[in-house]
Write a protein that holds these residues in place. Structure first.
Motif, mmCIF file in Angstrom:
data_model
loop_
_atom_site.group_PDB
_atom_site.id
_atom_site.type_symbol
_atom_site.label_atom_id
_atom_site.label_comp_id
_atom_site.label_asym_id
_atom_site.label_seq_id
_atom_site.Cartn_x
_atom_site.Cartn_y
_atom_site.Cartn_z
ATOM 1 N N ASP A 72 0.820 -1.208 0.000
ATOM 2 C CA ASP A 72 0.000 0.000 0.000
ATOM 3 C C ASP A 72 0.858 1.265 0.000
ATOM 4 O O ASP A 72 0.545 2.236 -0.684
ATOM 5 N N TYR A 73 1.946 1.242 0.763
ATOM 6 C CA TYR A 73 2.852 2.390 0.794
ATOM 7 C C TYR A 73 3.440 2.632 -0.597
ATOM 8 O O TYR A 73 3.506 3.765 -1.071
ATOM 9 N N HIS A 74 3.850 1.548 -1.248
ATOM 10 C CA HIS A 74 4.411 1.683 -2.602
ATOM 11 C C HIS A 74 3.362 2.202 -3.586
ATOM 12 O O HIS A 74 3.647 3.074 -4.410
ATOM 13 N N LEU A 75 2.146 1.691 -3.501
ATOM 14 C CA LEU A 75 1.086 2.150 -4.408
ATOM 15 C C LEU A 75 0.752 3.626 -4.173
ATOM 16 O O LEU A 75 0.475 4.357 -5.114
ATOM 17 N N ASP A 76 0.782 4.059 -2.910
ATOM 18 C CA ASP A 76 0.444 5.447 -2.593
ATOM 19 C C ASP A 76 1.562 6.437 -2.876
ATOM 20 O O ASP A 76 1.304 7.571 -3.280
ATOM 21 N N THR A 77 2.814 6.014 -2.668
ATOM 22 C CA THR A 77 3.934 6.965 -2.757
ATOM 23 C C THR A 77 4.902 6.680 -3.902
ATOM 24 O O THR A 77 5.696 7.546 -4.245
ATOM 25 N N GLY A 78 4.885 5.449 -4.428
ATOM 26 C CA GLY A 78 5.876 5.072 -5.430
ATOM 27 C C GLY A 78 7.223 4.725 -4.818
ATOM 28 O O GLY A 78 8.177 4.436 -5.531
ATOM 29 N N ARG A 79 7.304 4.746 -3.502
ATOM 30 C CA ARG A 79 8.549 4.432 -2.789
ATOM 31 C C ARG A 79 8.398 3.099 -2.067
ATOM 32 O O ARG A 79 7.305 2.564 -1.939
ATOM 33 N N HIS A 80 9.525 2.563 -1.591
ATOM 34 C CA HIS A 80 9.513 1.281 -0.893
ATOM 35 C C HIS A 80 9.942 1.465 0.558
ATOM 36 O O HIS A 80 10.847 2.239 0.844
ATOM 37 N N LEU A 81 9.297 0.730 1.449
ATOM 38 C CA LEU A 81 9.715 0.677 2.844
ATOM 39 C C LEU A 81 10.828 -0.354 2.981
ATOM 40 O O LEU A 81 10.902 -1.306 2.207
ATOM 41 N N ASN A 82 11.643 -0.207 3.988
ATOM 42 C CA ASN A 82 12.753 -1.125 4.220
ATOM 43 C C ASN A 82 12.297 -2.279 5.124
ATOM 44 O O ASN A 82 12.794 -2.457 6.224
ATOM 45 N N VAL A 83 11.319 -3.072 4.653
ATOM 46 C CA VAL A 83 10.771 -4.169 5.457
ATOM 47 C C VAL A 83 10.839 -5.518 4.745
ATOM 48 O O VAL A 83 10.378 -6.518 5.282
ATOM 49 N N TYR A 84 11.406 -5.563 3.564
ATOM 50 C CA TYR A 84 11.363 -6.796 2.784
ATOM 51 C C TYR A 84 12.164 -7.925 3.417
ATOM 52 O O TYR A 84 11.777 -9.094 3.320
ATOM 53 N N GLY A 85 13.262 -7.621 4.070
ATOM 54 C CA GLY A 85 14.030 -8.650 4.775
ATOM 55 C C GLY A 85 13.213 -9.294 5.883
ATOM 56 O O GLY A 85 13.222 -10.518 6.058
ATOM 57 N N GLN A 86 12.471 -8.468 6.629
ATOM 58 C CA GLN A 86 11.625 -8.993 7.704
ATOM 59 C C GLN A 86 10.463 -9.809 7.131
ATOM 60 O O GLN A 86 10.088 -10.829 7.703
ATOM 61 N N ILE A 87 9.914 -9.368 6.008
ATOM 62 C CA ILE A 87 8.853 -10.142 5.369
ATOM 63 C C ILE A 87 9.392 -11.514 4.955
ATOM 64 O O ILE A 87 8.743 -12.536 5.150
ATOM 65 N N GLY A 88 10.609 -11.545 4.397
ATOM 66 C CA GLY A 88 11.233 -12.810 4.020
ATOM 67 C C GLY A 88 11.455 -13.721 5.213
ATOM 68 O O GLY A 88 11.227 -14.930 5.141
ATOM 69 N N GLU A 89 11.902 -13.151 6.337
ATOM 70 C CA GLU A 89 12.118 -13.954 7.537
ATOM 71 C C GLU A 89 10.805 -14.518 8.067
ATOM 72 O O GLU A 89 10.728 -15.691 8.439
ATOM 73 N N LEU A 90 9.768 -13.701 8.105
ATOM 74 C CA LEU A 90 8.470 -14.180 8.569
ATOM 75 C C LEU A 90 7.914 -15.251 7.634
ATOM 76 O O LEU A 90 7.338 -16.252 8.084
ATOM 77 N N HIS A 91 8.110 -15.074 6.327
ATOM 78 C CA HIS A 91 7.682 -16.087 5.355
ATOM 79 C C HIS A 91 8.373 -17.424 5.652
ATOM 80 O O HIS A 91 7.740 -18.482 5.633
ATOM 81 N N GLY A 92 9.666 -17.368 5.929
ATOM 82 C CA GLY A 92 10.404 -18.582 6.258
ATOM 83 C C GLY A 92 9.910 -19.245 7.529
ATOM 84 O O GLY A 92 9.787 -20.471 7.603
ATOM 85 N N ALA A 93 9.602 -18.436 8.540
ATOM 86 C CA ALA A 93 9.111 -18.982 9.808
ATOM 87 C C ALA A 93 7.752 -19.644 9.631
ATOM 88 O O ALA A 93 7.486 -20.708 10.204
ATOM 89 N N ILE A 94 6.903 -19.034 8.809
ATOM 90 C CA ILE A 94 5.556 -19.571 8.612
ATOM 91 C C ILE A 94 5.567 -20.768 7.660
ATOM 92 O O ILE A 94 4.957 -21.797 7.929
ATOM 93 N N THR A 95 6.274 -20.652 6.551
ATOM 94 C CA THR A 95 6.225 -21.678 5.519
ATOM 95 C C THR A 95 7.102 -22.890 5.826
ATOM 96 O O THR A 95 6.716 -24.022 5.550
ATOM 97 N N TYR A 96 8.294 -22.665 6.376
ATOM 98 C CA TYR A 96 9.240 -23.759 6.601
ATOM 99 C C TYR A 96 9.433 -24.098 8.076
ATOM 100 O O TYR A 96 10.188 -25.007 8.405
ATOM 101 N N GLY A 97 8.799 -23.357 8.960
ATOM 102 C CA GLY A 97 8.980 -23.606 10.385
ATOM 103 C C GLY A 97 10.342 -23.179 10.889
ATOM 104 O O GLY A 97 10.832 -23.713 11.883
#
Length: 189
Positions: A72-97
């Motif tokens: 939503d931030y990217h769609l509204d501003t055209g910029r990116h938040l610095n959260v993609y590493g944390q999203i990747g870590e959470l994805h790993g915790a949820i998907t692979y345990g």
């Protein structure tokens, strides 16, 4: 993962399901008569536990909140938040345990059992669709998480041995670059 905590719905396999559209999963032996009933809390937890048996389900809401915030931030501003590493870590915790490490722990980003895991994320704005990994660290597996331009998330788990073999082919550098397309041949499953 309860109706009162997540009023819009829940995540199932590869898509977001609204509560009013929820149907029991027939592969668990439910008859057609039960299809009009929404999932109970226990059925939902069982479904998520079946899909991701090692997952920490308490992380699911944080994962989606961060992912939707970044989108939503990217769609509204055209910029990116610095959260993609944390999203990747959470994805790993949820998907692979993957059990995520605390700051100051001796492991890399997390662990699966006794094996340490390094997690690298390909961001939506990445031009090359690749990651680089330093082989100096003590890790046995690499999880490559890709968030595409439409904010869809996918991942591949790769053994360190496959990376070391690739490093030998590319030269003596301690850094290996891995393109997303190349990781398909290196996957553990």
């Amino acid at each position: 993962m309860y109706h009162d905590e997540f009023p819009d719905g829940f995540w199932e396999e590869t898509n977001w399901v609204r509560w009013e559209d929820a149907r029991p999963n027939n592969q668990h032996g439910l008859t057609g008569e039960d299809e009009d009933m929404p999932l109970t809390r226990r059925e939902l937890e069982a479904s998520l536990r079946y899909l991701c048996p090692q997952a920490d389900l308490s992380l699911v809401p944080y994962y989606y909140q961060l992912l939707y915030l970044a989108r939503d931030y990217h769609l509204d501003t055209g910029r990116h938040l610095n959260v993609y590493g944390q999203i990747g870590e959470l994805h790993g915790a949820i998907t692979y345990g993957i059990r995520l490490c605390n700051i100051g722990d001796s492991c890399e980003d997390g662990c699966i059992g006794d094996e340490t895991v390094k997690i690298r994320t390909i961001t939506p704005f990445s031009q090359a669709d690749e990651i680089s990994v330093e082989l100096d660290g003590p890790f046995q597996k690499l999880l490559v998480v890709r968030i595409d331009r439409n904010f869809r998330v996918s991942s591949r788990l790769v053994s360190r041995g496959a990376l070391v073999a690739q490093k030998a082919e590319r030269g003596s550098s301690c850094v290996v670059r891995a393109r997303w397309d190349d990781t398909a041949n290196l996957c553990l499953h």
